[in-house]
Design a protein around this motif. Structure first.
Motif, PDB file in Angstrom:
ATOM      1  N   THR A   1       4.351   1.274  -1.545  1.00  0.00           N
ATOM      2  CA  THR A   1       3.267   1.115  -0.574  1.00  0.00           C
ATOM      3  C   THR A   1       2.902  -0.355  -0.426  1.00  0.00           C
ATOM      4  O   THR A   1       2.595  -1.023  -1.423  1.00  0.00           O
ATOM      5  CB  THR A   1       2.011   1.893  -1.024  1.00  0.00           C
ATOM      6  OG1 THR A   1       2.355   3.270  -1.206  1.00  0.00           O
ATOM      7  CG2 THR A   1       0.903   1.765   0.003  1.00  0.00           C
TER       8      THR A   1
ATOM      9  N   THR B   1      -2.546  -2.216   2.816  1.00  0.00           N
ATOM     10  CA  THR B   1      -1.812  -1.114   3.426  1.00  0.00           C
ATOM     11  C   THR B   1      -2.203  -0.940   4.889  1.00  0.00           C
ATOM     12  O   THR B   1      -3.388  -0.799   5.205  1.00  0.00           O
ATOM     13  CB  THR B   1      -2.108   0.193   2.665  1.00  0.00           C
ATOM     14  OG1 THR B   1      -1.968  -0.030   1.252  1.00  0.00           O
ATOM     15  CG2 THR B   1      -1.163   1.290   3.096  1.00  0.00           C
TER      16      THR B   1
ATOM     17  N   GLY C   1      -3.182   3.056  -1.889  1.00  0.00           N
ATOM     18  CA  GLY C   1      -2.865   1.658  -1.614  1.00  0.00           C
ATOM     19  C   GLY C   1      -4.126   0.832  -1.572  1.00  0.00           C
ATOM     20  O   GLY C   1      -5.014   0.986  -2.418  1.00  0.00           O
TER      21      GLY C   1
END
Length: 459
Positions: A352, A356, A412
């Protein structure tokens, strides 16, 4: 004969200490604060906390208090907490005026004099001592009077001895004598909803839940912005800090006297009203309008605040709190100023990107449009059904948008949290602490809540 031996053994076993409560006044403004003792109260029931975990090592809360033996300086008990004052001092009003709030500290009644020390977070989130008080349990001014009864205690869920469970107490406010059955029905519904959500579902056996409903002369609670005022026993009111949806009680003394009739580690106040509203402050209480179309969500969301010290992850709603120029690291476990998410690095989904990406621009634009429509409904004092319909439309749109995001299921660092669109990050794209959508607590929030439950359960 065996029965007599068992009874004798139980009588000889150490009994848990009573609950000692320090009621005090917290006064100040945006730049200074002061404390003053109000009264010392010996509550009627034994202290419900887990005797095996008297020391709080969770590092949660804006404030922290310790109880130290006066002779040895040994820490006997400690807990982190937040307060109404701690929120109010960040409002615009606190820049212009002084205010006083009633607050309380509760701990096992000591056998000898103790020093109570209150600390507050300062630079780099370090706690600094701001008030100290010597408490002698033998002082003749310790109040041992029993307050007027609020009525019978309702057993909503009993899993074991209060010293081995997290005891949650639900208080009814704005319920008349004829509404007692309604309070119990509201309470049981909300408790059932709570235990549908993780980590509460898996930890159900670690809870006791109780109910108390002191009768009010009038149905409902105060809504000052609409001219409605009530003198209810708990004192709950909408429009706290000028926010129409924020429900608090500033009648701490009265609330504590009512609550002292049942064991509790955590409090929730059920308001007998339909208008959307609630609130939650860590270590203090939850409030929820029981008849709101959104009461199930509000109850669970606000318990995230009061029990787990979870931050609000939304950033488009109006708040009374002033933004900070810098971006200090929050002490709440589910918000960070670090785009690399070091706070929950062990939970980040492999692969990830950090920060993000998510459809932030589309979400923000539509959310602000819904907020404007909401303000117009409230300004015109339109029926609550119109607000519910608006929320349902917003929920449907947001659920589809966020659910289709590329990293919808990943942990994330998603920018937008802690009331700020930029500079703060949340763990997942959606969570109970972010929207009213039908989603669970994110992985980081679930872990934080479990850690607090561990502090009170015998597990």
């Amino acid at each position: 004969m065996l029965g007599l031996l068992v009874a004798a053994a139980l009588a000889a076993a150490p009994q848990p200490p009573r609950t000692l409560r320090v009621d005090y006044f917290h006064t100040g403004n945006a730049t200074e604060e002061r404390f003053a003792l109000d009264r010392l109260v010996l509550e009627p029931l034994p202290f419900p906390g887990n005797p095996a975990r008297p020391i709080d090592e969770t590092n949660l809360g804006k404030y922290f208090f310790e109880v130290r033996d006066l002779d040895t300086n040994r820490v006997l008990y400690s807990r982190g907490f937040s307060s109404i004052y701690g929120e109010w001092e960040t409002t615009d009003e606190a820049r212009k005026a002084n205010r006083t709030f009633s607050e309380s500290l509760r701990f096992p009644a000591p056998e000898r004099p103790v020093q109570v020390i209150v600390k507050k977070r300062g630079e780099r989130n370090a706690f600094k001592e701001i008030w100290t008080l010597v408490v002698d349990p033998a002082d003749r001014f310790v109040d041992t009077a029993r307050p007027p009864s609020p009525g019978p205690v309702i057993e909503l869920l009993r899993s074991g001895d209060p010293t081995e469970k997290l005891d949650l107490l639900l208080l009814g406010d704005g319920y008349t004598e004829k509404d007692r059955a309604k309070f119990e029905k509201d309470a049981r519904r909300l408790v059932a909803v709570l235990f549908e959500h993780e980590p509460f579902k898996s930890r159900r056996s670690d809870f006791n839940v109780w109910g108390l409903c002191p009768p009010s002369e009038e149905r409902g609670v105060s809504r000052p912005l609409t001219g409605q005022h009530r003198r209810s026993r708990i004192g709950a009111t909408y429009d706290a800090f000028g926010s129409e949806r924020y429900v608090l009680t500033f009648e701490n003394r009265a609330m504590r006297d009512v609550a002292s009739f049942a064991p509790y580690d955590a409090l929730a106040i059920l308001v007998n009203g339909q208008t959307y509203g609630g609130g939650g402050i860590f270590g203090l209480y939850v409030t929820v309008a029981a008849d709101s179309r959104w009461s199930d969500y509000i109850f669970v969301h606000e318990l995230g605040h009061s029990l787990g010290n979870l931050a609000d992850e939304y950033f488009t709603s109006d708040t009374a709190y002033l933004a900070t120029q810098d971006r200090p690291e929050p002490w709440e476990p589910n918000a960070t100023a670090d785009p690399k998410a070091a706070k929950w690095a062990d939970l980040v989904t492999p692969g990830t990107p950090l920060p993000t990406p998510w459809p932030k621009d589309v979400f923000t634009k539509r959310s602000k449009e819904f907020q404007e429509r909401r303000r117009k409904i409230r300004a015109a004092n339109r029926p609550e059904a119109e607000m519910d319909a608006l929320f349902l439309a917003e929920q449907k749109e947001e659920t589809a948008l966020l659910g289709a995001a590329r990293y919808a299921s990943a942990v994330g660092a998603f920018e937008g949290a802690n009331y700020e669109a930029n500079g703060y990050y949340r763990p997942q794209v959606d969570c109970i602490m972010f929207t009213r959508n039908p989603v669970p607590f994110c992985a980081v929030c679930q872990r934080a809540l479990s850690r607090v439950i561990d502090l009170y359960s015998a597990r």
